[in-house]
Design a protein around this motif. Structure first.
Motif, mmCIF file in Angstrom:
data_model
loop_
_atom_site.group_PDB
_atom_site.id
_atom_site.type_symbol
_atom_site.label_atom_id
_atom_site.label_comp_id
_atom_site.label_asym_id
_atom_site.label_seq_id
_atom_site.Cartn_x
_atom_site.Cartn_y
_atom_site.Cartn_z
ATOM 1 N N TYR A 54 0.808 -1.221 0.000
ATOM 2 C CA TYR A 54 0.000 0.000 0.000
ATOM 3 C C TYR A 54 0.841 1.271 0.000
ATOM 4 N N LYS A 105 3.571 4.376 -1.215
ATOM 5 C CA LYS A 105 3.473 5.363 -2.290
ATOM 6 C C LYS A 105 4.134 4.887 -3.566
ATOM 7 N N ASN A 132 -1.952 3.738 -1.192
ATOM 8 C CA ASN A 132 -3.159 3.799 -0.371
ATOM 9 C C ASN A 132 -2.741 4.158 1.050
ATOM 10 N N PRO A 133 -2.644 5.468 1.371
ATOM 11 C CA PRO A 133 -2.139 5.899 2.679
ATOM 12 C C PRO A 133 -2.919 5.336 3.849
ATOM 13 N N GLU A 134 -4.234 5.280 3.727
ATOM 14 C CA GLU A 134 -5.030 4.791 4.850
ATOM 15 C C GLU A 134 -4.744 3.324 5.128
ATOM 16 N N ALA A 135 -4.720 2.501 4.062
ATOM 17 C CA ALA A 135 -4.425 1.084 4.236
ATOM 18 C C ALA A 135 -2.990 0.885 4.732
ATOM 19 N N TYR A 136 -2.079 1.760 4.271
ATOM 20 C CA TYR A 136 -0.671 1.697 4.683
ATOM 21 C C TYR A 136 -0.556 1.900 6.198
ATOM 22 N N LEU A 137 -1.181 2.977 6.682
ATOM 23 C CA LEU A 137 -1.133 3.262 8.109
ATOM 24 C C LEU A 137 -1.849 2.187 8.925
ATOM 25 N N ALA A 138 -2.974 1.697 8.403
ATOM 26 C CA ALA A 138 -3.730 0.683 9.132
ATOM 27 C C ALA A 138 -2.906 -0.584 9.326
ATOM 28 N N ARG A 157 -0.178 0.207 11.899
ATOM 29 C CA ARG A 157 -0.730 0.309 13.255
ATOM 30 C C ARG A 157 -1.039 -1.073 13.823
ATOM 31 N N GLY A 199 3.408 12.786 7.707
ATOM 32 C CA GLY A 199 2.062 13.331 7.622
ATOM 33 C C GLY A 199 1.832 14.501 8.554
ATOM 34 N N ASP A 216 2.269 14.546 11.916
ATOM 35 C CA ASP A 216 1.922 14.168 13.276
ATOM 36 C C ASP A 216 3.194 13.822 14.043
#
Length: 937
Positions: free
Chosen positions: A609, A611, A626-632, A635, A661, A663
């Motif tokens: 996922y 970049k 897919n940044p959201e899937a990457y972070l999920a 995590r 990002g 944070d």
């Protein structure tokens, strides 16, 4: 003028007896009787060329100093070369002594010793090369006869001595002494002396152990000593009643007895000829009774006794019989004296084996290697000596020794600390190729796997442009023929070398490797992981890749077995398959392996996922951005605090993603959790997580008290790769007073550890720069360092003098320079300038130059400094030595230093300095002048 003063300071540069080889059913394909025809038989007539390094000394001669393994001799004048098969360096004279350093192979495929030799210029020495067969432990003697012209002498072989238990005026007294020492009855001998009377000898000892044995053992009579045997005029005959004299019928009668006995196969005649003093008869008798059962004048002890008499008479077969006979008594004295000691060093067996191996005797060479460092990892010299000895035995026809040469050279490279060179790989491959069988083979035939892999490494490592075409052709031809013969190892190796075979041939080799493995009932080891051995980019590899992928996927999905690495490898293999569904199948598998119960698949799943995609070993793994899937995925992989230490890389990727990002607080929280999990686990073997957490906290100026604790954990941890950097961070946090009130003393100690960490050879160059600068500022302010120096010894209550403080600053800058910190290099150069000109304190000396006659030609006041400036070679080794720099009033400098026990004066090798009442002097052997210094108190 000062003595050769340079305008500026330049960088300074077992005993385990070989299972009675004579009793082996086969020796290199020959039975014992056949082999004996081939065995080297060296008698007095051949001694001038191949023999011992012991001649007849004066009767009062003391034992020579024990010659260590590294000392070797050049027995005939010959050139020594700058490189194996390279340019000539100089011609060594016959009898010159050299020092063994290493063994290697040259471009001629021959084995060469690397030798330390005298260059002929002053005391200078250099490393040159000679083929191993041209270098011996000992050289032949100039004579082999006794003073009275009789043919037998009793000098102990080189590096050995006769253990004399006592002397007697009469045979009765001698026999009474022998009876009082029954434990040595199997090895005891008696000799008549030139000086009168008799000597009782318990046996031979190595001179490397004789002094210690005589000092520590209580099994010998008081006054026992070791003797060379120069005073021995005749060996006594050992009979049931004790020792008796043999008589002196003469050499000619003994020779006639031996001739008759040989013709008749009569051991009694041979023994009589030996007892009369004919050494070759001693060997002949020992050989004839070699395998005879125990009985009168028979058995291992009798064989040993008479074989050693032949050995001392310069008959090398006698030496071999003495040490190769099972249950021989050659080591009886040592074994009794050192009962319970397991060390295999300093044995007579080893010393006699050196003589045999010098004569290219294969049995001697095997026993030499078997008894050198048999109970420990060998040093480089020991490993080099053992390899050369075994190589000689291999070249003399002992095939089973040839099979161990690759492993033996592995001991060389392990001791050396570097891998084999291109020449070494090619030569070892050639040895393996010569003893293996390609294709189908009988159980007792050797596989060519090692040869294939050595040729592969030869072709793979190093500069391709440096490969010799003829060698490349040989290596390629062997791999090609091996694949054609049916060896899957050859086919798989060939498929992975695109620089040497066209695609069509590599594709065919891949197909053949798979087919060969599929056809095998008893699989070769490579077939169990063929998918990892062949080129994954070739379409023909896909059947094997699929098998391996399935195995890795199963391991990845297991909650109890496998690792994240296997999940990543499964992703790589599935991408190489170029399946119609893209990465959907492996994605689904990794999702299943990324859960609360199993997080091994989270990191490779996140990479899907990411970049951007990436390439690994020619296989492209695309990314879906897919940044959201990457972070999920990250995590999930980093959420279990109990497993955070295991998921360190996953958590690091998560922290990087959060920081990218925007944070930063979340990133710090992730790194803090990873570090705290590591501290809680008590595992300090990999402490990068804590270093990263402390560094990020310092950058953000947040959670600084915790950052100090994380940095200190890193500094004190066992992870050598990061500990110095943690110490520097500790220093930064303490010096600025941002984590707690500023503490310059603790900060200085932290910078010191960052530069000179007690656990590691690496360093943080920036910590060195800061540490050195603080020390110099301390001297400028006239203060005393708040912490003891790392290297300058000082008693309790003492304070280091300013020059010692500056010397440590120089050492710190030099260490920082090794770490490629340019500012540290510049700071060290500036320190030398300011030190030399008097801006910084130095020690006062009176410096002199004296002519060869002792006349003083120059006397001046000069400044003495201890300075550090490593040469490029020393920088690679991270080696530091102190340079004694003496600055003359005109700014010129004289430099002395000691490295590896050798003193140098302005880079000229010198003897140890001469100590005078108020100073010391170094003599330049080239200019013949001396440089002297005396401290001004």
């Amino acid at each position: 003028m000062p003595e050769a003063r340079p305008p500026c300071l330049e960088p300074v540069g077992f005993r385990s007896i070989l299972p009675d080889i004579r009793r082996r059913p086969l020796i290199g394909g020959l039975r014992r009787n056949h082999w004996r025809i081939l065995m080297i038989r060296i008698t007095l007539s051949a001694l001038a060329l191949l023999s011992f390094g012991f001649g007849l000394p004066a009767l009062a001669q003391e034992l020579p100093t024990h010659q260590p393994l590294e000392t070797r001799h050049i027995c005939t004048a010959q050139p020594i070369y700058r490189a194996p098969d390279g340019a000539e360096a100089r011609v060594l004279s016959a009898g010159e002594v050299v020092t063994l350093r290493d063994v290697t192979f040259g471009p001629d495929d021959a084995a060469w010793f690397a030798l330390d030799y005298a260059t002929g210029k002053g005391l200078e020495r250099a490393v040159g090369y000679l083929q191993t067969a041209d270098v011996t432990h000992f050289c032949p003697p100039s004579t082999a006869m006794t003073a009275d012209g009789f043919g037998q002498i009793y000098l102990a072989p080189p590096n050995t001595c006769h253990l004399v238990a006592g002397h007697a005026d009469t045979l009765r007294e001698l026999n009474n002494l022998a009876v009082s020492l029954p434990v040595f009855g199997r090895s005891v001998s008696g000799y008549r002396l030139y000086s009168g009377g008799y000597a009782l000898v318990l046996g031979l000892l190595s001179t490397g152990a004789s002094e210690r044995i005589l000092r520590l053992s209580d099994q010998f009579p008081k006054g026992s000593s070791c003797a060379s045997g120069a005073d021995f005029s005749q060996a006594l005959i050992f009979e049931d009643s004790g020792f008796v004299e043999a008589g002196r019928d003469g050499f000619q009668e003994a020779a006639a007895l031996l001739a008759e006995a040989r013709q008749a196969g009569d051991p009694t005649g041979m023994k009589r000829a030996c007892d009369l003093g004919l050494g070759t008869a001693c060997t002949a008798f020992a050989s004839l009774i070699y395998e005879a059962p125990d009985g009168p004048d028979r058995g291992p002890a009798v064989v040993t006794r008479y074989a050693l008499l032949g050995c001392m008479a310069k008959d090398l077969e006698g030496c071999q019989l003495a040490i190769n006979r099972q249950e021989n008594t050659t080591e009886l004295v040592r074994d009794h004296a050192l009962a319970g000691e397991t060390a295999a060093d300093d044995r007579v067996t080893t010393e006699l084996a050196k003589l045999l191996c010098d004569a290219q005797d294969r049995i001697g060479c095997i026993l030499l290697a078997r008894n050198t460092a048999a109970d420990r990892s060998p040093s480089l010299v020991e490993a080099a000596s053992n390899f050369a000895a075994n190589l000689t035995a291999c070249q003399q026809g002992i095939d089973w020794i040839c099979e161990s040469l690759e492993e033996g050279f592995g001991a060389v490279t392990a001791a050396r600390g570097t891998g084999p060179t291109m020449d070494e790989r090619f030569a070892l491959a050639g040895i393996e190729a010569g003893i293996c069988t390609q294709g189908p083979r009988d159980p007792n035939q050797r596989s060519c796997k090692s040869a294939y892999y050595l040729y592969r490494d030869f072709l793979t490592y190093g500069d391709p442009a440096a490969h010799d075409l003829a060698r490349v052709t040989r290596a390629s031809a062997f791999l090609t023929s091996g694949c054609a013969a049916g060896d899957p190892e050859a086919c798989a190796t060939l498929s992975n070398l695109p620089d040497f075979w066209p695609a069509a041939e590599r594709q065919a080799a891949t197909t053949r490797a798979i087919a060969l493995c599929n056809a095998q009932e008893s699989k070769d080891s490579i077939c169990e992981s063929l998918g990892a051995a062949i080129d994954a980019t070739l379409p023909e590899a896909r059947p094997a890749l699929r098998v391996r992928y399935d195995a890795l996927a199963q391991s990845c999905l297991s909650q109890e077995e496998g690792s994240s690495q296997e999940c990543s490898q499964a992703l790589y293999l599935y991408a190489a398959l170029e399946a119609p569904d893209g990465l959907n199948t492996v994605e689904a598998m990794l999702k299943e392996a990324c859960s609360l119960a199993n997080t091994k698949g989270c990191e490779p799943l996140a990479r899907i996922y990411g970049k951007v995609g990436y390439e690994a070993q020619g296989v492209t793994i695309p990314a879906r951005d897919n940044p959201e899937a990457y972070l999920a995925a990250l995590r999930m992989g980093c959420r279990d605090e109990r497993k955070m230490a295991e998921a360190d890389n996953t958590c690091s990727l998560l922290a990087d993603a959060l920081a990218e990002g925007g944070d930063g607080q979340g990133a710090l929280q992730v790194r803090a959790m990873a570090c705290e999990a590591m501290i809680s686990s008590g595992d300090d073997q990999d402490t990068w997580a804590c270093y990263d957490a402390a560094k990020l906290a310092l950058e953000q100026q947040a959670r600084l008290p915790e950052a100090l604790r994380w940095a200190e954990f890193t500094c004190n941890g066992a992870d050598a790769s990061v500990a110095p950097y943690g110490c520097k961070l500790t220093g930064n946090l303490l010096s600025d007073g941002i984590a707690q009130p500023a503490d310059p003393a603790l900060a200085l100690a932290a910078y010191q550890r960052g530069c000179f960490h007690h656990r590691v050879a690496t360093t943080d160059g920036e910590a060195c720069l800061i540490y050195g600068a603080i020390l110099i500022d301390t001297v400028r302010r006239g203060e005393i360092p708040t912490q003891p120096l790392a290297f300058a010894h000082q008693e309790e209550g003492e304070y280091p003098l300013p020059p010692r403080v500056l010397a440590e600053a120089s050492r710190a800058f030099d260490m920082g320079c090794m770490d490629n910190i340019a500012q540290a290099c510049a700071a060290n150069a500036q320190l030398l300038v300011e030190w030399s000109t008097g801006e910084l304190p130095a020690d006062p000396f009176t410096c002199q130059v004296r002519a060869a006659s002792g006349e003083v030609t120059s006397t001046k006041l000069c400044r003495g400094l201890i300075f550090y400036q490593a040469s490029a070679e020393m920088q690679k080794l991270r080696e530091q030595i102190p340079l004694n720099v003496y600055v003359w009033p005109d700014g010129d400098r004289s430099v002395t230093y000691i490295r590896d026990g050798t003193w140098r004066l302005n880079e000229v090798r010198t003897d140890n300095p001469i100590i005078e009442a108020d100073g010391r002097c170094w003599h330049n052997p080239i200019s013949t002048r001396s440089f002297c210094v005396a401290p001004i108190r």
